[in-house]
Every structure is written in C-alpha cells, then in structure tokens.
Write an enzyme that holds these catalytic residues in place. Structure first.
Site, PDB file in Angstrom:
ATOM      1  N   ASN A  37     -66.613  23.915 -20.227  1.00 16.45           N
ATOM      2  CA  ASN A  37     -67.833  23.134 -20.056  1.00 16.45           C
ATOM      3  C   ASN A  37     -68.901  23.886 -19.260  1.00 16.45           C
ATOM      4  OD1 ASN A  37     -69.541  20.973 -20.070  1.00 16.45           O
ATOM      5  ND2 ASN A  37     -68.152  19.555 -19.007  1.00 16.45           N
ATOM      6  N   HIS A 122     -60.628   5.665 -18.526  1.00 18.81           N
ATOM      7  CA  HIS A 122     -61.569   5.592 -17.409  1.00 18.81           C
ATOM      8  C   HIS A 122     -62.282   4.252 -17.376  1.00 18.81           C
ATOM      9  CE1 HIS A 122     -62.079  10.251 -17.803  1.00 18.81           C
ATOM     10  NE2 HIS A 122     -60.875   9.906 -17.425  1.00 18.81           N
ATOM     11  N   ARG A 147     -58.230   4.651 -14.535  1.00 14.34           N
ATOM     12  CA  ARG A 147     -58.924   5.357 -13.452  1.00 14.34           C
ATOM     13  C   ARG A 147     -60.221   4.635 -13.136  1.00 14.34           C
ATOM     14  NH1 ARG A 147     -61.920  11.084 -14.046  1.00 14.34           N
ATOM     15  NH2 ARG A 147     -63.616   9.660 -14.575  1.00 14.34           N
ATOM     16  N   TYR A 161     -69.500  10.893  -8.951  1.00 15.02           N
ATOM     17  CA  TYR A 161     -68.719  11.462 -10.031  1.00 15.02           C
ATOM     18  C   TYR A 161     -68.100  10.361 -10.891  1.00 15.02           C
ATOM     19  CZ  TYR A 161     -65.099  12.984 -12.891  1.00 15.02           C
ATOM     20  OH  TYR A 161     -64.340  13.130 -14.014  1.00 15.02           O
ATOM     21  N   ASP A 208     -60.414   9.349  -8.798  1.00 21.52           N
ATOM     22  CA  ASP A 208     -60.654  10.799  -8.803  1.00 21.52           C
ATOM     23  C   ASP A 208     -61.711  11.148  -7.748  1.00 21.52           C
ATOM     24  OD1 ASP A 208     -61.024  13.460  -9.371  1.00 21.52           O
ATOM     25  OD2 ASP A 208     -61.592  13.174 -11.474  1.00 21.52           O
ATOM     26  N   HIS A 210     -62.614  14.168  -7.173  1.00 17.97           N
ATOM     27  CA  HIS A 210     -63.336  15.279  -7.782  1.00 17.97           C
ATOM     28  C   HIS A 210     -63.625  16.383  -6.775  1.00 17.97           C
ATOM     29  CE1 HIS A 210     -66.081  16.619 -11.182  1.00 17.97           C
ATOM     30  NE2 HIS A 210     -64.944  16.319 -11.744  1.00 17.97           N
ATOM     31  N   GLU A 260     -56.675  20.393 -11.975  1.00 20.51           N
ATOM     32  CA  GLU A 260     -57.516  20.715 -13.136  1.00 20.51           C
ATOM     33  C   GLU A 260     -58.321  22.000 -12.924  1.00 20.51           C
ATOM     34  OE1 GLU A 260     -59.731  16.940 -13.142  1.00 20.51           O
ATOM     35  OE2 GLU A 260     -61.561  18.099 -12.888  1.00 20.51           O
ATOM     36  N   ARG A 281     -51.733  18.374 -12.487  1.00 21.24           N
ATOM     37  CA  ARG A 281     -52.586  17.993 -13.626  1.00 21.24           C
ATOM     38  C   ARG A 281     -53.479  19.151 -14.073  1.00 21.24           C
ATOM     39  NH1 ARG A 281     -55.350  14.193 -14.312  1.00 21.24           N
ATOM     40  NH2 ARG A 281     -57.450  14.994 -14.313  1.00 21.24           N
ATOM     41  N   HIS A 310     -54.787  17.369 -17.536  1.00 18.51           N
ATOM     42  CA  HIS A 310     -56.215  17.009 -17.621  1.00 18.51           C
ATOM     43  C   HIS A 310     -56.591  16.672 -19.069  1.00 18.51           C
ATOM     44  CE1 HIS A 310     -60.577  18.521 -16.761  1.00 18.51           C
ATOM     45  NE2 HIS A 310     -60.441  17.290 -16.315  1.00 18.51           N
ATOM     46  N   ASP A 314     -64.625  16.593 -22.406  1.00 21.23           N
ATOM     47  CA  ASP A 314     -65.268  17.891 -22.630  1.00 21.23           C
ATOM     48  C   ASP A 314     -64.280  18.965 -23.090  1.00 21.23           C
ATOM     49  OD1 ASP A 314     -65.542  17.450 -19.253  1.00 21.23           O
ATOM     50  OD2 ASP A 314     -64.197  18.967 -20.028  1.00 21.23           O
ATOM     51  N   GLU A 337     -54.095  11.584 -19.150  1.00 21.26           N
ATOM     52  CA  GLU A 337     -55.508  11.166 -19.225  1.00 21.26           C
ATOM     53  C   GLU A 337     -55.992  11.328 -20.667  1.00 21.26           C
ATOM     54  OE1 GLU A 337     -58.262  13.861 -17.316  1.00 21.26           O
ATOM     55  OE2 GLU A 337     -59.662  12.253 -16.874  1.00 21.26           O
ATOM     56  N   TRP A 400     -68.567  21.357  -1.153  1.00 23.38           N
ATOM     57  CA  TRP A 400     -67.212  20.934  -1.502  1.00 23.38           C
ATOM     58  C   TRP A 400     -66.559  22.000  -2.323  1.00 23.38           C
ATOM     59  CZ3 TRP A 400     -66.849  19.365  -6.925  1.00 23.38           C
ATOM     60  CH2 TRP A 400     -68.097  19.335  -7.572  1.00 23.38           C
TER      61      TRP A 400
HETATM   62  C1  GCO Z   1     -61.319  14.471 -15.051  1.00 19.22           C
HETATM   63  C2  GCO Z   1     -62.243  15.567 -14.676  1.00 19.22           C
HETATM   64  C3  GCO Z   1     -63.407  15.806 -15.590  1.00 19.22           C
HETATM   65  C4  GCO Z   1     -64.242  17.020 -15.159  1.00 19.22           C
HETATM   66  C5  GCO Z   1     -64.760  17.725 -16.351  1.00 19.22           C
HETATM   67  C6  GCO Z   1     -65.566  18.946 -16.002  1.00 19.22           C
HETATM   68  O1  GCO Z   1     -60.472  14.197 -14.239  1.00 19.22           O
HETATM   69  O2  GCO Z   1     -61.414  13.925 -16.141  1.00 19.22           O
HETATM   70  O3  GCO Z   1     -62.493  15.587 -13.326  1.00 19.22           O
HETATM   71  O4  GCO Z   1     -64.184  14.689 -15.811  1.00 19.22           O
HETATM   72  O5  GCO Z   1     -65.299  16.651 -14.367  1.00 19.22           O
HETATM   73  O6  GCO Z   1     -63.685  18.059 -17.174  1.00 19.22           O
HETATM   74  O7  GCO Z   1     -65.937  19.623 -17.152  1.00 19.22           O
HETATM   75 MG    MG Z   2     -60.635  15.033 -12.339  1.00 21.00          MG
END
Ligand code: GCO
Ligand code: MG
Length: 400
Positions: A37, A122, A147, A161, A208, A210, A260, A281, A310, A314, A337, A400
């Site tokens: 991405n 989600h 989530r 996020y 998450d 993030h 991830e 993950r 993950h 994307d 997920e 971060w």
């Molecule tokens: C998730 C992830 C994604 C990332 C994305 C970045 O847990 O699904 O955090 O949403 O932000 O894959 O490209």
């Molecule tokens: Mg994530």
C-alpha cells in the site's frame, strides 16, 4: 518443468493491486499478489527489473529453494519492498504446485485441521452508538468476533485509525490527520464500556491501536481495558519497540496481538519466544508469502501463540486465499481478519475465500483457488495513492 515467463500487472479496481503471473513450459500458470500500500510501483519495478530475470528457467516446484535464493541471495536482505515482491512469487509458486498436484494448497500444507477459519470483520463509527450499530449488523451476518474503532472527540474523525471514510483514489498527496494520544486514551475505554453494556456478552471484541502509543501509554490502556475482556488488543507498539512488550505484559492480562509490520521470522521471534503476545498477525503478503508464514506458525505453536494473519482490504483476494489455506492447515490458528471485496475487485480477481456464518473457507480447487482476468484488470489502470500521515496538534509528525 521450467518457468518461462514472469509478468507483473498493476491494477486499480477501487484500490491498487500488484499481481504477478508465473508461466511454465507445461502450460500451468500461477498468480501471486505483491501489493504494498502506497509503494506499489517500487515492488512492481523490483519484480520486473531484478527478480523476473532470476526466475526464468528455474523449476517452479522448488519453492523453498527459490525463497532462499531470492531472500538470502540479495545480500541486502529483508525490508517491505523486497519481502512483498518475494511473497508475490511465493504465492504464484504454491498456486502452480497445487495445480500440478491437483490439490488445494491447504492439502499440501498438511491438510485440514478444521472445517472453517473463525473470521473477524471491522465495525467503526464516529461515536460509540454508531459502532454498536455496526457490531450488531456484523452479529446479524453471523460474526462472532468484531474489531471496534471509534472517532476521537476533538482530534477530528479523520485522525482516528480505522474510522476515516474511503481511500484516496486520485493522483493526490497523502491525507494529513491530526491525532492526540490523550484524547484517544479517553475514547477507547469509553467505547468498550458502552459496547460491553449494550451488546450480547458472547461477542468477542478486538481493538487496533495501530502502533500509535508509547510503551507506558500502551500498558496503561491495556490495563484499563481489562474489564471489557478483549479477544486481543492489536499492535500496541511499533515493531522497533520489541523489548517494550515486556513492560505491557508486566501490567496487564489483556491479550495482545502483534505483527503486521514484521518482514521476517527473526522479527517475530522475540515476542513469540518470550510469550509477550498471544497472537502473531504477520502479513503473508509482506513477510515473503506462505513459505515464511508457515514457519512462523510452527515456531509459535509450542509457545501457545496463535495465528491471526493480517487481512485488510489493501491486500487482494489472493493473499486472503493464502491466509485461509494456512488457517485451515495449522494447529495453532486463532482468528482471521477479513473484508468483503466489491464487485469490481471480484471481477478482476475471481475466486478466493467464501464466508459463511462467522467462518471462512476455500474450496477444493487445485492451488490457491484464485485467478486474474487480465482484460478486466486492464480497464482499471494504476492511480497514485498514499496512506495518511498523522500529525500532533502542534503540527509535528506523530513519533509513533
Ligand atoms: C489492519 C491494518 C490495516 C493497515 C493497512 C495499511 O489491522 O487491518 O492495521 O488496516 O492500516 O493494511 O496498508
Ligand atoms: Mg492493524
């Protein structure tokens, strides 16, 4: 059997996907996904300019050797661009191996351990009531794990996020978002309090972070969330803060998930071997593919760490299919997920996992069970897009 051609295709049926086709002299071909991405063309160029010439003439059956050759042979190892490109090749080779054997990939990995892979979706919204609505819709669809992400007051929704709407699709610069840890730290326990008060008690919840918190902030949040019995708290820290997982662990029994942003098994090793997380993950599409991920699962098994690969929107349906093949075959699978892809994506990349009653499955088609319609892909050329960048209220980039 020999590899005769390696073709890289970048398409944007709503989002950009980098797809790799490996053709063989036997007529069998395989497809892989090498999407990264916001840096898609870097991976496409690495595949076309540097990796494709190394594959021509090789035996496609030798997946492990090809993985070793590409990942170690470069001397400068690892990194997101390289490991995503290698993953694209790896998926295509597993697809070919399955087609040659007449078997689905999960069968080559040892066969089914389960009838389906427990899936999570989600739910996000501007406030707790909106998130509750989304969770109830997910429960209607059969989900047992969801989530939950909520807007943060004062910081603006776009800075949270998982809540901002849509993805950039025009040739544009990254969206810049304002985000403040203190407001976020207040919002998340409030969200979970609301959800636990209003939702059926058996629904499992994930949140998450993030990777946006410091170690002590993450430890504090994880402790505050204990009464709400999370399934797991995801990615509390950046992967650079490996040792700080000890600090979080000392302060809380909230289950943790991480991975991830790892790009190889060595990065995943410390949190597994010290049992600092409960779920690993990694992203199969960024870690080098099925070949590396199945080793990570095997390393995690004796430590009681489960997998939660993950699975965001994307990365395309080919990675999602690979996820589920592995989910079905490893003993220490935890949760998967997932997203529902739109019609346009499904037209370009047919096949992939099917969802029913909270679980994912892949059929028994040989290989990964996915394909690519090249004519359909050609109708959706690449469009430059970036992930958002987060700033603090004082204008500095969030550290971060
Ligand atoms: C998730 C992830 C994604 C990332 C994305 C970045 O847990 O699904 O955090 O949403 O932000 O894959 O490209
Ligand atoms: Mg994530």
């Amino acid at each position: 059997m020999r590899i005769t051609r390696v073709k890289t295709l970048v398409t944007c049926p709503g989002r950009n996907y980098v797809l790799v086709k490996i053709e063989t002299d036997g007529g069998v071909y395989g497809w892989g996904d090498a999407t990264l991405n916001g840096r898609e063309l870097a991976v496409a160029s690495l595949l076309e300019q540097h990796i494709a010439p190394l594959l021509i003439g090789r035996d496609p059956d030798r997946i492990e050797d090809t993985f070793q050759f590409l990942s170690r042979g470069s001397y400068w190892r690892g990194g997101p661009v390289q490991m995503t490109a290698i993953a694209g090749v790896d998926f295509a080779l597993w697809d070919i191996k399955g087609k040659n054997a007449g078997l689905p990939v999960y069968s080559l990995l040892g066969g089914r351990c389960r009838e389906g892979a427990l899936a999570y979706t989600h739910a996000s919204g501007r406030d707790a009531a909106a998130v509750e609505e989304r969770v109830l819709e997910a429960i209607e669809r059969g989900f047992k794990v969801v989530r939950a992400q909520v807007g943060v007051e004062g910081a603006g929704l776009r800075g949270t996020y998982g809540v901002a709407e849509g993805q950039p699709t025009e040739a544009a610069l990254p969206r810049e978002e304002i985000w403040e840890p203190a407001a976020y730290r207040r919002a998340v326990p409030r969200l979970l309090e609301h959800l636990r008060t209003h939702l059926p008690e058996e629904i499992e919840l994930i949140h998450d972070v993030h990777e946006r918190l410091t170690p002590i902030e993450a430890a504090g949040l994880a402790r505050e969330l204990e009464p709400y019995r999370l399934f797991f708290l995801e990615d509390p820290l950046r992967p650079e803060h490996q040792e700080s997982f000890r600090l979080i662990r000392r302060h809380t029994t909230t289950p943790l998930a991480m991975g991830e942003l790892y790009f190889n098994k060595w990065e995943a090793l410390p949190v597994i071997a010290e049992q600092l997380v409960d779920y690993i993950r990694c992203d199969l599409g960024h870690i080098g593919g099925i070949t590396e991920a199945r080793k990570i699962a095997a390393i995690a098994e004796p430590y009681g760490v489960k997998t939660a690969w993950h699975g965001p929107g994307d990365i395309g349906p080919i990675v999602h299919a690979a996820n589920v093949h592995l989910d079905l075959a490893v003993p220490n699978f935890g949760v998967q997920e997932m997203v529902f892809f739109g019609d346009q994506v499904r037209e370009v990349i047919p096949g992939g996992p099917t969802y029913r009653g909270g679980y994912l499955d892949v059929g028994d088609a040989p290989g990964l069970g996915t394909d690519v319609d090249e004519a359909a892909a050609a109708k959706h050329p690449y469009r430059r897009a970036y992930l958002p960048v987060t700033r603090r209220l004082d204008g500095s980039v969030h550290d971060w």
